[in-house]
Motif scaffolding. Structure first.
Motif, PDB file in Angstrom:
ATOM      1  N   LEU A  63     122.878  71.020 -45.098  1.00 10.06           N
ATOM      2  CA  LEU A  63     123.309  72.411 -45.174  1.00 10.06           C
ATOM      3  C   LEU A  63     123.734  72.889 -43.784  1.00 10.06           C
ATOM      4  CD1 LEU A  63     120.325  73.766 -47.313  1.00 10.06           C
ATOM      5  CD2 LEU A  63     122.583  73.031 -48.142  1.00 10.06           C
ATOM      6  N   PRO A  64     124.690  73.824 -43.695  1.00  4.43           N
ATOM      7  CA  PRO A  64     125.093  74.322 -42.379  1.00  4.43           C
ATOM      8  C   PRO A  64     123.920  74.851 -41.556  1.00  4.43           C
ATOM      9  CG  PRO A  64     126.690  75.010 -44.030  1.00  4.43           C
ATOM     10  CD  PRO A  64     125.544  74.370 -44.780  1.00  4.43           C
ATOM     11  N   ALA A  65     122.924  75.435 -42.210  1.00  2.00           N
ATOM     12  CA  ALA A  65     121.772  75.983 -41.497  1.00  2.00           C
ATOM     13  C   ALA A  65     120.947  74.902 -40.813  1.00  2.00           C
ATOM     14  CB  ALA A  65     120.889  76.780 -42.458  1.00  2.00           C
ATOM     15  N   GLU A  66     121.190  73.638 -41.165  1.00  2.00           N
ATOM     16  CA  GLU A  66     120.424  72.535 -40.587  1.00  2.00           C
ATOM     17  C   GLU A  66     121.115  71.906 -39.386  1.00  2.00           C
ATOM     18  OE1 GLU A  66     118.118  71.016 -44.591  1.00  2.00           O
ATOM     19  OE2 GLU A  66     120.234  70.504 -44.336  1.00  2.00           O
ATOM     20  N   ALA A  67     122.222  72.494 -38.935  1.00  2.00           N
ATOM     21  CA  ALA A  67     122.982  71.922 -37.827  1.00  2.00           C
ATOM     22  C   ALA A  67     122.152  71.827 -36.551  1.00  2.00           C
ATOM     23  CB  ALA A  67     124.245  72.742 -37.576  1.00  2.00           C
ATOM     24  N   ASP A  68     121.316  72.826 -36.279  1.00  2.00           N
ATOM     25  CA  ASP A  68     120.496  72.783 -35.061  1.00  2.00           C
ATOM     26  C   ASP A  68     119.552  71.590 -35.079  1.00  2.00           C
ATOM     27  OD1 ASP A  68     121.685  75.038 -33.998  1.00  2.00           O
ATOM     28  OD2 ASP A  68     120.118  76.414 -34.679  1.00  2.00           O
ATOM     29  N   ALA A  69     118.900  71.360 -36.214  1.00  2.00           N
ATOM     30  CA  ALA A  69     117.979  70.227 -36.313  1.00  2.00           C
ATOM     31  C   ALA A  69     118.730  68.904 -36.189  1.00  2.00           C
ATOM     32  CB  ALA A  69     117.220  70.284 -37.643  1.00  2.00           C
ATOM     33  N   ILE A  70     119.926  68.830 -36.753  1.00  2.00           N
ATOM     34  CA  ILE A  70     120.733  67.612 -36.644  1.00  2.00           C
ATOM     35  C   ILE A  70     121.105  67.361 -35.186  1.00  2.00           C
ATOM     36  CG2 ILE A  70     122.967  66.591 -37.233  1.00  2.00           C
ATOM     37  CD1 ILE A  70     122.737  68.014 -39.961  1.00  2.00           C
ATOM     38  N   GLY A  71     121.500  68.416 -34.473  1.00  2.00           N
ATOM     39  CA  GLY A  71     121.833  68.259 -33.058  1.00  2.00           C
ATOM     40  C   GLY A  71     120.655  67.779 -32.239  1.00  2.00           C
ATOM     41  N   GLU A  72     119.476  68.305 -32.517  1.00  2.00           N
ATOM     42  CA  GLU A  72     118.271  67.885 -31.798  1.00  2.00           C
ATOM     43  C   GLU A  72     117.981  66.409 -32.053  1.00  2.00           C
ATOM     44  OE1 GLU A  72     116.361  69.449 -29.710  1.00  2.00           O
ATOM     45  OE2 GLU A  72     116.849  71.584 -29.926  1.00  2.00           O
ATOM     46  N   ILE A  73     118.089  65.983 -33.292  1.00  6.20           N
ATOM     47  CA  ILE A  73     117.814  64.582 -33.621  1.00  6.20           C
ATOM     48  C   ILE A  73     118.846  63.661 -32.988  1.00  6.20           C
ATOM     49  CG2 ILE A  73     117.821  62.910 -35.524  1.00  6.20           C
ATOM     50  CD1 ILE A  73     116.449  65.078 -37.224  1.00  6.20           C
ATOM     51  N   GLN A  74     120.118  64.068 -33.007  1.00  8.40           N
ATOM     52  CA  GLN A  74     121.143  63.207 -32.417  1.00  8.40           C
ATOM     53  C   GLN A  74     120.900  63.003 -30.929  1.00  8.40           C
ATOM     54  OE1 GLN A  74     125.223  64.413 -33.002  1.00  8.40           O
ATOM     55  NE2 GLN A  74     125.980  62.397 -32.406  1.00  8.40           N
ATOM     56  N   VAL A  75     120.573  64.065 -30.210  1.00 11.80           N
ATOM     57  CA  VAL A  75     120.326  63.933 -28.779  1.00 11.80           C
ATOM     58  C   VAL A  75     119.099  63.057 -28.521  1.00 11.80           C
ATOM     59  CG1 VAL A  75     119.580  65.195 -26.725  1.00 11.80           C
ATOM     60  CG2 VAL A  75     121.502  66.039 -28.072  1.00 11.80           C
ATOM     61  N   ALA A  76     118.030  63.277 -29.254  1.00  9.01           N
ATOM     62  CA  ALA A  76     116.825  62.464 -29.070  1.00  9.01           C
ATOM     63  C   ALA A  76     117.110  60.993 -29.348  1.00  9.01           C
ATOM     64  CB  ALA A  76     115.705  62.974 -29.972  1.00  9.01           C
ATOM     65  N   ALA A  77     117.869  60.730 -30.416  1.00  9.57           N
ATOM     66  CA  ALA A  77     118.189  59.349 -30.769  1.00  9.57           C
ATOM     67  C   ALA A  77     119.125  58.713 -29.748  1.00  9.57           C
ATOM     68  CB  ALA A  77     118.816  59.310 -32.162  1.00  9.57           C
ATOM     69  N   TRP A  78     120.111  59.457 -29.279  1.00 10.94           N
ATOM     70  CA  TRP A  78     121.033  58.916 -28.279  1.00 10.94           C
ATOM     71  C   TRP A  78     120.314  58.612 -26.976  1.00 10.94           C
ATOM     72  CZ3 TRP A  78     126.735  60.859 -27.966  1.00 10.94           C
ATOM     73  CH2 TRP A  78     127.372  60.604 -29.183  1.00 10.94           C
ATOM     74  N   ARG A  79     119.379  59.471 -26.596  1.00 12.78           N
ATOM     75  CA  ARG A  79     118.645  59.214 -25.358  1.00 12.78           C
ATOM     76  C   ARG A  79     117.880  57.903 -25.439  1.00 12.78           C
ATOM     77  NH1 ARG A  79     116.776  65.521 -24.412  1.00 12.78           N
ATOM     78  NH2 ARG A  79     118.644  66.117 -23.196  1.00 12.78           N
ATOM     79  N   ARG A  80     117.399  57.567 -26.608  1.00 13.25           N
ATOM     80  CA  ARG A  80     116.711  56.293 -26.763  1.00 13.25           C
ATOM     81  C   ARG A  80     117.704  55.149 -26.887  1.00 13.25           C
ATOM     82  NH1 ARG A  80     111.562  55.374 -30.614  1.00 13.25           N
ATOM     83  NH2 ARG A  80     110.713  56.663 -28.918  1.00 13.25           N
ATOM     84  N   SER A  81     118.741  55.326 -27.683  1.00 19.94           N
ATOM     85  CA  SER A  81     119.697  54.254 -27.942  1.00 19.94           C
ATOM     86  C   SER A  81     120.485  53.844 -26.698  1.00 19.94           C
ATOM     87  CB  SER A  81     120.685  54.669 -29.031  1.00 19.94           C
ATOM     88  OG  SER A  81     120.017  54.921 -30.234  1.00 19.94           O
ATOM     89  N   TYR A  82     120.842  54.842 -25.868  1.00 17.49           N
ATOM     90  CA  TYR A  82     121.689  54.571 -24.716  1.00 17.49           C
ATOM     91  C   TYR A  82     120.909  54.484 -23.410  1.00 17.49           C
ATOM     92  CZ  TYR A  82     125.793  55.046 -27.638  1.00 17.49           C
ATOM     93  OH  TYR A  82     126.742  54.837 -28.603  1.00 17.49           O
ATOM     94  N   ASP A  83     119.597  54.409 -23.515  1.00 16.32           N
ATOM     95  CA  ASP A  83     118.775  54.205 -22.330  1.00 16.32           C
ATOM     96  C   ASP A  83     119.127  52.860 -21.713  1.00 16.32           C
ATOM     97  OD1 ASP A  83     116.764  54.582 -20.419  1.00 16.32           O
ATOM     98  OD2 ASP A  83     115.280  53.545 -21.662  1.00 16.32           O
ATOM     99  N   GLY A  84     119.497  52.856 -20.462  1.00 14.82           N
ATOM    100  CA  GLY A  84     119.910  51.628 -19.795  1.00 14.82           C
ATOM    101  C   GLY A  84     121.406  51.388 -19.837  1.00 14.82           C
ATOM    102  N   LEU A  85     122.100  52.069 -20.755  1.00 13.31           N
ATOM    103  CA  LEU A  85     123.553  51.951 -20.837  1.00 13.31           C
ATOM    104  C   LEU A  85     124.243  53.113 -20.132  1.00 13.31           C
ATOM    105  CD1 LEU A  85     123.987  50.826 -24.567  1.00 13.31           C
ATOM    106  CD2 LEU A  85     124.180  49.400 -22.520  1.00 13.31           C
ATOM    107  N   LEU A  86     123.640  54.285 -20.204  1.00 17.70           N
ATOM    108  CA  LEU A  86     124.169  55.462 -19.533  1.00 17.70           C
ATOM    109  C   LEU A  86     123.191  55.910 -18.453  1.00 17.70           C
ATOM    110  CD1 LEU A  86     125.499  57.588 -22.538  1.00 17.70           C
ATOM    111  CD2 LEU A  86     126.838  56.258 -20.906  1.00 17.70           C
ATOM    112  N   PRO A  87     123.694  56.507 -17.371  1.00 17.07           N
ATOM    113  CA  PRO A  87     122.805  56.998 -16.312  1.00 17.07           C
ATOM    114  C   PRO A  87     121.796  58.002 -16.863  1.00 17.07           C
ATOM    115  CG  PRO A  87     125.093  57.002 -15.576  1.00 17.07           C
ATOM    116  CD  PRO A  87     125.123  56.722 -17.050  1.00 17.07           C
ATOM    117  N   ALA A  88     120.605  57.998 -16.286  1.00 12.15           N
ATOM    118  CA  ALA A  88     119.535  58.877 -16.758  1.00 12.15           C
ATOM    119  C   ALA A  88     119.936  60.341 -16.694  1.00 12.15           C
ATOM    120  CB  ALA A  88     118.267  58.631 -15.941  1.00 12.15           C
TER     121      ALA A  88
END
Length: 204
Positions: free
Chosen positions: A33-58
């Motif tokens: 739902l559109p109202a869930e966009a904030d939660a989706i953004g939070e999860i994407q950032v948290a997941a990217w920080r883990r996935s790209y650890d070591g690939l992108l600068p801290a």
């Protein structure tokens, strides 16, 4: 993408009681739902920080802004464009713990009439090892099948053995395609990816 939620799914519990004593599914997947966009953004950032650890600068990972991601997801959910552009969410009770985005593939060797792509699949790092990723993937494939696609692909980082195993154990296989992402556009950081695929009609 988060890559830790790739163990054997736990058996799904029947129900959990909500705040208003209404039975709710302990784990479920549905359209976002559109109202869930904030939660989706939070999860994407948290997941990217883990996935790209070591690939992108801290410092680059630290500067990722959930609000910016959320704004893009909100716009996509309000006006998705083609009917087969979908965002699905995984829930633990009423808490959003993962999401996936699917659309027609725009790869040069693909046919958008028949080929879909999982553009993003992520699970909150705090909610891994509970089967949410597997349930989400199964629901995504079911939706892709219902939408009339005959093939679905996903790009994964070539060094991500855990994510690749998650898909291959679910019946996906490499199709021989690969690409290299130039993350900054100046050649300073490149990430090689390989493409996996499956036939949704053969998935359970």
């Amino acid at each position: 993408m988060n890559h830790d939620d790739f163990g054997v799914p736990e058996p799904e519990s029947l129900t959990a009681m909500g705040a208003a004593d209404e039975p709710i599914a302990e784990s479920s997947v549905r359209l976002a739902l559109p109202a869930e966009a904030d939660a989706i953004g939070e999860i994407q950032v948290a997941a990217w920080r883990r996935s790209y650890d070591g690939l992108l600068p801290a410092d680059v990972l630290a500067d990722l802004n959930p609000a910016q991601f959320a704004a893009q997801w909100r716009a996509a959910l309000i006006a998705p464009g083609e009917a087969r552009n979908r965002v699905m969410v995984a829930l633990a009770g009423r808490t959003l713990v993962g999401f996936a985005a699917i659309t027609a593939s725009d790869d040069p060797d693909s046919d958008p009439r028949h080929d879909a792509v999982i553009a993003e699949l992520a699970v909150d790092p705090e909610a891994t090892r509970a089967g949410h990723g597997s349930r989400l993937l199964n629901a995504v494939v079911d939706t892709i099948r219902a939408d009339g696609f005959s093939r679905v692909t996903v790009w994964v980082n070539s060094t991500d053995d855990v994510l690749r195993s998650f898909y291959t154990e679910a019946g996906w296989a490499p199709d021989g395609a690969s690409r290299e992402l130039d993350l900054y556009g100046d050649g300073s950081v490149r990430v090689k990816q390989v493409r996996l695929h499956t036939d949704p009609s053969t998935e359970d």
